[in-house]
Write an enzyme that holds these catalytic residues in place. Structure first.
Site, PDB file in Angstrom:
ATOM      1  N   HIS A 190       0.642  -1.057   0.156  1.00 32.77           N
ATOM      2  CA  HIS A 190       0.400  -0.458  -0.526  1.00 32.77           C
ATOM      3  C   HIS A 190       1.059   1.142   0.136  1.00 32.77           C
ATOM      4  CE1 HIS A 190      -4.266   2.356   0.924  1.00 32.77           C
ATOM      5  NE2 HIS A 190      -2.697   2.650   1.519  1.00 32.77           N
ATOM      6  N   GLU A 191       2.118   1.189   1.102  1.00 34.58           N
ATOM      7  CA  GLU A 191       2.561   2.547   0.800  1.00 34.58           C
ATOM      8  C   GLU A 191       3.312   2.363  -0.203  1.00 34.58           C
ATOM      9  OE1 GLU A 191       1.599   4.975   2.883  1.00 34.58           O
ATOM     10  OE2 GLU A 191       0.733   3.228   4.010  1.00 34.58           O
TER      11      GLU A 191
ATOM     12  N   HIS B  78       1.979   4.072  -3.224  1.00 32.44           N
ATOM     13  CA  HIS B  78       1.454   5.833  -2.408  1.00 32.44           C
ATOM     14  C   HIS B  78       3.072   6.505  -3.403  1.00 32.44           C
ATOM     15  CE1 HIS B  78      -2.011   6.431  -1.324  1.00 32.44           C
ATOM     16  NE2 HIS B  78      -2.246   6.176   0.245  1.00 32.44           N
TER      17      HIS B  78
ATOM     18  N   ASP C  74      -8.236   8.065   2.299  1.00 31.11           N
ATOM     19  CA  ASP C  74      -7.401   8.080   0.916  1.00 31.11           C
ATOM     20  C   ASP C  74      -8.434   8.568   0.119  1.00 31.11           C
ATOM     21  OD1 ASP C  74      -4.486   7.646   1.764  1.00 31.11           O
ATOM     22  OD2 ASP C  74      -4.905   5.881   1.091  1.00 31.11           O
TER      23      ASP C  74
END
Length: 296
Positions: free
Chosen positions: A83-84, A87, A159
């Protein structure tokens, strides 16, 4: 920084980077930052307060203390790492976004991980392209979950909330829609006081509001498609970044740059100073001092 004079500071400390990451801090907030950094250095028996201590102090103040007692299952750690990484990779590939400063999967507060971006200069407004690219960055986390973990989690809820709010303001307040043009659609009236919500006065027809909703949906879909293409075209970089996060939990800008340039990420930087050596006879080691922050 004035408050740094109170503590012995290591040569690797970058006040300019700390200033970029602490916008809006008052004098008391900055004094608290220095004190927290000194506490981290003291716990590590360091002679000097280094940049890592200041980073940990800043993260604690802004996002809460590390939740070290929180034991995450391995598949959730991996999902957070992807997930990170999603980004961070989208942010690095788009030219109008702020540089990625740090990526971590250490839980803090309500967040399971954080991708931190720092502006390079003071900013007083944002243009249309910057806002669109920021929306794409916000979608990178969920897309990485879908592409690499073949699942969707609740971790992307904030988000989506932020991306939808930005797209809505682009259309209804900032006049940034090519289709609907420079017009305000809906005016806020009243103030929030004792739980009373802001009321919105609709000065447009229902048909126009449907066009507004369709334009918001178009903006979101376009940026979602852009982010997905970037992640799919750069899947090896996302994989490498997630692997580094699983191994080290936190990676900095230099390691992110290594991954984006196709190199193996360099190991984490060693501490800038060693532990305090035993004092010689008749002398005393100079300890790291901590002073309480106070309002001035």
């Amino acid at each position: 920084m004035v408050h740094m004079r109170k503590v012995p500071v290591a040569p690797d400390v970058r006040p300019d980077i700390l200033a970029r990451g602490t916008p809006g801090f008052s004098g008391a907030d900055l004094a608290n930052l220095v004190n927290e950094a000194a506490l981290f250095a003291a716990r590590g028996n360091k002679r000097l307060v280094d940049m890592d201590d200041f980073e940990r102090a800043k993260d604690k103040i802004m996002m809460g203390a590390e939740r070290k007692s929180m034991v995450m299952p391995e598949h959730e750690r991996r999902n957070t790492a992807y997930h990170e990484s999603g980004h961070a990779v989208v942010a690095r590939l788009l030219p109008r976004t702020d540089p990625v400063h740090k990526v971590t999967i250490i839980p803090r507060g309500r967040a399971l991980g954080v991708t931190m971006q720092l502006p390079q200069e003071d900013r007083y407004s944002m243009d249309r392209e910057q806002i669109l690219q920021n929306i794409a960055v916000l979608f990178g986390g969920r897309i990485a979950e879908e592409v690499f973990m073949k699942q969707m989690t609740t971790g992307a809820s904030n988000d989506f909330e932020r991306a939808t709010e930005m797209a809505r303001r682009m259309v209804t307040q900032w006049g940034m829609s090519d289709h609907l043009g420079p017009m305000v659609y809906g005016e806020n009236e009243g103030e929030v006081f004792l739980g009373r919500s802001i009321t919105t006065h609709k000065n447009v027809s229902e048909a126009t509001m449907q066009q507004v909703d369709a334009e918001i949906r178009r903006i979101i879909n376009d940026q979602y498609t852009l982010a997905r293409k970037l992640i799919e075209d750069n899947s090896a970089k996302v994989e490498a970044m997630a692997k580094a996060l699983m191994e080290w939990e936190t990676i900095d800008a230099d390691q992110v740059n290594d991954i984006m340039e196709g190199r193996p990420p360099r190991p984490p930087k060693p501490p800038a100073n060693t532990q305090t050596p035993p004092p010689s006879p008749g002398s005393a080691a100079a300890p790291v001092t901590v002073t309480p922050a106070r309002e001035t």
